[in-house]
Design a protein around this motif. Structure first.
Motif, PDB file in Angstrom:
ATOM      1  N   ASP A 253      11.857 -18.480  31.381  1.00 45.50           N
ATOM      2  CA  ASP A 253      11.894 -17.545  30.263  1.00 45.50           C
ATOM      3  C   ASP A 253      11.753 -18.247  28.918  1.00 45.50           C
ATOM      4  O   ASP A 253      11.456 -17.613  27.904  1.00 45.50           O
TER       5      ASP A 253
ATOM      6  N   VAL B  16       7.459  -3.904  28.192  1.00 41.80           N
ATOM      7  CA  VAL B  16       8.569  -4.693  28.728  1.00 41.80           C
ATOM      8  C   VAL B  16       9.458  -3.825  29.615  1.00 41.80           C
ATOM      9  O   VAL B  16       9.848  -4.225  30.720  1.00 41.80           O
TER      10      VAL B  16
ATOM     11  N   SER C 207      10.799  -8.253  32.534  1.00 36.93           N
ATOM     12  CA  SER C 207      10.780  -9.145  31.377  1.00 36.93           C
ATOM     13  C   SER C 207      12.023  -8.950  30.524  1.00 36.93           C
ATOM     14  O   SER C 207      12.509  -7.838  30.336  1.00 36.93           O
ATOM     15  N   SER C 208      12.519 -10.042  29.993  1.00 41.56           N
ATOM     16  CA  SER C 208      13.660  -9.990  29.075  1.00 41.56           C
ATOM     17  C   SER C 208      13.175  -9.617  27.681  1.00 41.56           C
ATOM     18  O   SER C 208      11.977  -9.540  27.407  1.00 41.56           O
TER      19      SER C 208
ATOM     20  N   ARG D 180      13.408 -11.558  25.305  1.00 38.45           N
ATOM     21  CA  ARG D 180      12.739 -12.767  24.818  1.00 38.45           C
ATOM     22  C   ARG D 180      11.238 -12.661  25.064  1.00 38.45           C
ATOM     23  O   ARG D 180      10.430 -13.138  24.263  1.00 38.45           O
ATOM     24  N   GLY D 181      10.866 -12.015  26.173  1.00 37.96           N
ATOM     25  CA  GLY D 181       9.453 -11.821  26.467  1.00 37.96           C
ATOM     26  C   GLY D 181       8.780 -10.924  25.450  1.00 37.96           C
ATOM     27  O   GLY D 181       7.657 -11.182  25.013  1.00 37.96           O
TER      28      GLY D 181
ATOM     29  N   ALA E  95       8.431 -12.853  22.236  1.00 37.73           N
ATOM     30  CA  ALA E  95       7.352 -13.835  22.373  1.00 37.73           C
ATOM     31  C   ALA E  95       5.987 -13.173  22.259  1.00 37.73           C
ATOM     32  O   ALA E  95       5.059 -13.728  21.648  1.00 37.73           O
ATOM     33  N   LEU E  96       5.846 -11.979  22.810  1.00 38.11           N
ATOM     34  CA  LEU E  96       4.566 -11.268  22.765  1.00 38.11           C
ATOM     35  C   LEU E  96       4.205 -10.881  21.333  1.00 38.11           C
ATOM     36  O   LEU E  96       3.042 -10.978  20.921  1.00 38.11           O
TER      37      LEU E  96
ATOM     38  N   VAL F  64       2.007 -14.062  28.638  1.00 40.55           N
ATOM     39  CA  VAL F  64       3.328 -14.094  28.019  1.00 40.55           C
ATOM     40  C   VAL F  64       4.398 -13.476  28.918  1.00 40.55           C
ATOM     41  O   VAL F  64       5.544 -13.957  28.950  1.00 40.55           O
ATOM     42  N   LEU F  65       4.058 -12.432  29.675  1.00 38.58           N
ATOM     43  CA  LEU F  65       5.077 -11.683  30.410  1.00 38.58           C
ATOM     44  C   LEU F  65       5.168 -12.001  31.899  1.00 38.58           C
ATOM     45  O   LEU F  65       6.259 -11.983  32.477  1.00 38.58           O
TER      46      LEU F  65
ATOM     47  N   HIS G 276       5.107 -14.535  33.990  1.00 37.27           N
ATOM     48  CA  HIS G 276       5.956 -15.582  34.575  1.00 37.27           C
ATOM     49  C   HIS G 276       7.443 -15.295  34.418  1.00 37.27           C
ATOM     50  O   HIS G 276       8.274 -15.986  35.007  1.00 37.27           O
ATOM     51  N   ARG G 277       7.778 -14.264  33.650  1.00 39.61           N
ATOM     52  CA  ARG G 277       9.185 -13.917  33.446  1.00 39.61           C
ATOM     53  C   ARG G 277       9.715 -12.946  34.501  1.00 39.61           C
ATOM     54  O   ARG G 277      10.912 -12.647  34.524  1.00 39.61           O
TER      55      ARG G 277
END
Length: 322
Positions: free
Chosen positions: A171, A236, A249-250, A252-253, A256-257, A285-286, A288-289
């Motif tokens: 994350d 998300v 996704s958190s 944080r995702g 980040a986006l 961005v999303l 891998h979370r």
């Protein structure tokens, strides 16, 4: 303060110069280069999952050379210790005191090669510096420079003797992507220049570290309409409610986006964020979370498919709505 149209054009010109410089080293991979530079300017870190020999080290060195930054490479192995990453205090008999010997993580661009080969304890040594921008050794805080980016790699083929990265660490990577092998023309160009063992040594800096920091700060001023922020949040939330995921996704995702989207927009000469910017970056961005449900994963479901379906399900705001 909102970025102006003129400021966006200046940003795009500067980012183009950086991209062109790195492209002299990593041939035929302009999108990957732009993603890596976007990650750096957004203040994030990059995870590359790719086979050996695709140019991961060259990418890291070329970025460091382009921004007058220092570069280090950490080869992660099962016997690597946390202090091998962060640094250690060494007793100096002549002074009767301890002196801090900085580890390789205290550089501008850090290549963490095959990060999943190290033990979880050593992997976690990267967490503080990736998130907080400093390491703590013997109670003393040592701050990294700016810009600072970790480019970590994983080999997707060989899994023997590896430790899967925990979700908390995944994350903390703003993006995850792959370089892949070059196209035919680029491959031939690489073979023609095979006498050059170190292409990164052939390029020089195109801007100072201070200018890179200023670019990153300027990108944060790109305008993001509330409707686009609502669109990001809906994407998300859709990954969380998808029955194929155990964990979506958190927040944080989502953050980040938005951060990456602002850099992406400014890199195209715009001082405002569009839904297309979000769509361009959502996968890297999303995906891998996400933590997939084991049964769904066994049936062939993938994080990429979950994000792609979210993009198809969630309506993007139209120009009229904005």
């Amino acid at each position: 303060m909102t970025m102006t149209a003129a400021g966006a054009q200046e940003f795009a010109t500067a980012l183009q110069a950086l991209t062109d410089n790195v492209a002299h080293v990593l041939l035929g991979k302009r999108r990957v280069i732009r993603l890596a530079l976007t990650t750096m300017l957004a203040g994030g870190h990059l995870l590359l999952e790719d086979a050996p020999g695709t140019g991961k080290t060259s990418l890291a060195r070329a970025i460091a050379a382009s921004v007058q930054g220092s570069h280090s490479r950490i080869q992660f192995t099962p016997d690597l210790l946390p202090t091998d990453v962060t640094g250690v205090s060494v007793y100096d008999q002549s002074t009767g005191s301890f002196t801090f010997q900085p580890g390789p993580v205290l550089a501008s661009i850090v290549l963490a090669d095959e990060i999943n080969r190290a033990s979880p304890k050593t992997q976690s040594a990267l967490l503080e510096v990736m998130e907080e921008g400093h390491v703590t050794v013997d109670g003393t805080v040592h701050t990294v420079g700016d810009p600072f980016m970790v480019i970590a790699t994983q080999n997707p083929v060989e899994q023997a003797g590896t430790y899967r990265l925990p979700e908390a660490q995944l994350d903390r990577f703003l993006m995850k992507t792959r370089i892949g092998y070059p196209d035919t023309e680029s491959a031939i160009a690489v073979l023609e220049g095979s006498a050059l063992r170190d292409r990164a040594a052939e390029i020089g800096p195109v801007m100072s570290a201070e200018e890179v920091v200023a670019l990153g700060q300027a990108a944060s001023d790109v305008h993001a309409d509330r409707r686009i922020l609502a669109y990001v949040n809906a994407l998300v939330e859709t990954t969380r409610s998808d029955p194929r995921t155990v964990l979506g996704s958190s927040m944080r995702g989502g953050i980040a986006l938005v951060r990456a989207g602002k850099v992406w927009a400014a890199g195209q000469g715009r001082h405002y964020l569009l839904p297309d910017d979000v769509k361009d970056l959502a996968l890297v961005v999303l995906a891998h979370r996400l933590v997939m449900d084991p049964d769904a994963e066994f049936a062939g479901a993938t994080p990429d498919a979950v994000v792609e379906d979210a993009l198809a399900l969630v309506p993007a705001p139209s120009a009229d709505e904005e």
